[in-house]
Design an enzyme around this catalytic site. Structure first.
Site, short mmCIF file in Angstrom:
data_model
loop_
_atom_site.label_atom_id
_atom_site.label_comp_id
_atom_site.label_asym_id
_atom_site.label_seq_id
_atom_site.Cartn_x
_atom_site.Cartn_y
_atom_site.Cartn_z
CG HIS A 191 -11.27 21.61 13.33
ND1 HIS A 191 -10.96 20.51 12.52
CD2 HIS A 191 -12.24 21.18 14.16
CE1 HIS A 191 -11.72 19.48 12.87
NE2 HIS A 191 -12.51 19.86 13.86
CD GLU A 236 -17.30 20.60 18.56
OE1 GLU A 236 -18.03 20.79 17.57
OE2 GLU A 236 -16.31 19.85 18.54
CD GLU A 294 -19.00 16.98 15.51
OE1 GLU A 294 -18.50 18.12 15.55
OE2 GLU A 294 -18.35 15.95 15.71
#
Length: 404
Positions: free
Chosen positions: A232, A262, A358
């Site tokens: 982040h 991503e 992820e």
């Protein structure tokens, strides 16, 4: 000078084209009412972005004011501040009541109109802060406040066909944002320029697909070099260098719903150690997607993927859990904590859930292959398996980006 405590914006313009059908919104509110009936709750006061949006299709702009949604056994009404005019009414599935700033307790005055004789009210224990709870108890001394956050979350975790269709369209837009990122990547280009190009592409496509929607909150995080170590980390003006590890993170937002794309990339070239680590992360990603099927437990999935990293001596570099639920959430609101691929989450996957895979590892800057590696797909859990709705490629064969 005395002014009114409430204002009436009902009928100020026409109701907006809703995100979901009336039948879908009614289903959501009726599901809450069913829980309330079983728990002996007279009315529910939702205060969070995610629950107000999920149960009323209204996403508020807080700016230091209080908002709410009261659902009782007959009706649903949003509570909004006068600064917003008629927009909350136009966007709400149900009624709306607007309070003014002229007295400090006008929010509670509006709330009292809606809760009436309720003696047991559900509130969000994970969202109501100590200040608000103190004021609620002071304003409603005869009311018992009980938690409704956890049951509301469980209801949000299983997506309806309309939600899945909405999320699927959004995920295609995330793929478009990823392509725009790749298009803008070149040695010497600053991170923010790549991010701006991606975000603009997604916003324009959202406006085309949802011409009656509100356009807000879509964003891109694009990181390079040392900035890839956190998932982040904000965008900076750092310029891309040859051989840099890169991370693209595309987040289209539509009606409070968030999806993500991503990917790990490299600028021009990647060292042998970077390629080795990248390949291992892709192996974990591939195996993780295979495990996202009904009946598998979140904690068991995390433990099996841990074994792959451990076999390569990399488990200590894992950054966070392996995935999470999707729906009404963003980088500043919402979370379906009951559906995360972590060792401490024992939720069993069911059809209708929408979950990411992820995996991420971060190799410290002083070691060969330094940087953060993360791949991210979104999968719909279906009977007998899953459906991957992310279409963007990943891995060394696709994302070592060469300048034109």
């Amino acid at each position: 000078m005395e002014r009114e405590r409430l204002q009436n914006y009902v009928g100020n313009g026409q109701k907006a084209v809703p995100t979901f059908s009336a039948a879908e919104m009614q289903r959501r509110q009726d599901a809450v009412r069913a829980h309330m009936a079983g728990a002996g709750i007279d009315a529910a006061l939702f205060t969070s972005y995610h629950n107000i949006n999920y149960y009323a299709d209204f996403l508020y702009c807080q700016f230091g004011r209080r908002y709410g949604l009261v659902i009782d056994h007959d009706k649903a009404t949003t509570i909004s501040a006068g600064i917003d005019g008629g927009q909350p009414w136009r966007r709400s599935f149900g009624g709306n009541i607007t309070y003014t700033d002229w007295q400090k307790d006008n929010y509670f005055h509006a709330l009292r109109q809606l809760t009436g004789t309720a003696r047991r009210i559900g509130i969000e224990f994970d969202h109501v802060n100590i200040d608000l709870l103190t004021l609620l108890r002071s304003e409603f001394p005869d009311v018992e406040f009980v938690d409704i956050a956890a049951p509301a979350m469980r209801l949000r975790m299983i997506k309806s066909p309309e939600e899945i269709a909405h999320i699927t369209k959004m995920t295609a837009i995330a793929d478009l944002g990823g392509a725009a990122c790749v298009e803008a990547i070149a040695v010497g280009v600053p991170e923010h320029e790549v991010a701006l190009h991606s975000t603009a592409a997604m916003v324009r496509e959202i406006a085309r697909v949802w011409p009656d929607g509100e356009l807000l909150d879509t964003w891109t995080w694009f990181q390079s070099g040392i900035n890839t170590d956190g998932a982040h980390n904000p965008v900076t003006s750092r310029r891309i260098e040859r051989g840099d590890i890169l991370s693209l993170n595309c987040f289209p937002m539509v009606a409070g719903y968030y999806v993500a794309l991503e990917r790990t990339l490299f600028a021009e070239e990647a060292s042998d150690e970077h390629l080795r680590l990248w390949d291992i992360n892709c192996q974990v990603h591939d195996r993780g997607k295979e495990l996202l099927v009904p009946g598998n437990r979140c904690s068991d999935i995390a433990r099996e993927l841990n074994e792959i990293y451990a076999g390569h001596g990399l488990l200590q570099y894992r950054s966070f859990g392996y995935g999470h639920s999707f729906g009404v959430l963003c980088h500043y609101y919402g979370r379906e904590a009951g559906l995360e691929l972590r060792e401490d989450c024992d939720t069993v996957l069911e059809p209708g859930m929408v979950v990411s895979m992820e995996p991420m590892i971060t190799i410290p800057d002083h070691l060969p292959g330094a940087g953060g590696y993360r791949e991210h797909d979104i999968l719909v859990i279906e009977e007998g398996g899953n459906r991957n709705i992310t279409g963007f490629p990943y891995g060394p064969d696709h994302l070592i980006v060469k300048s034109a």
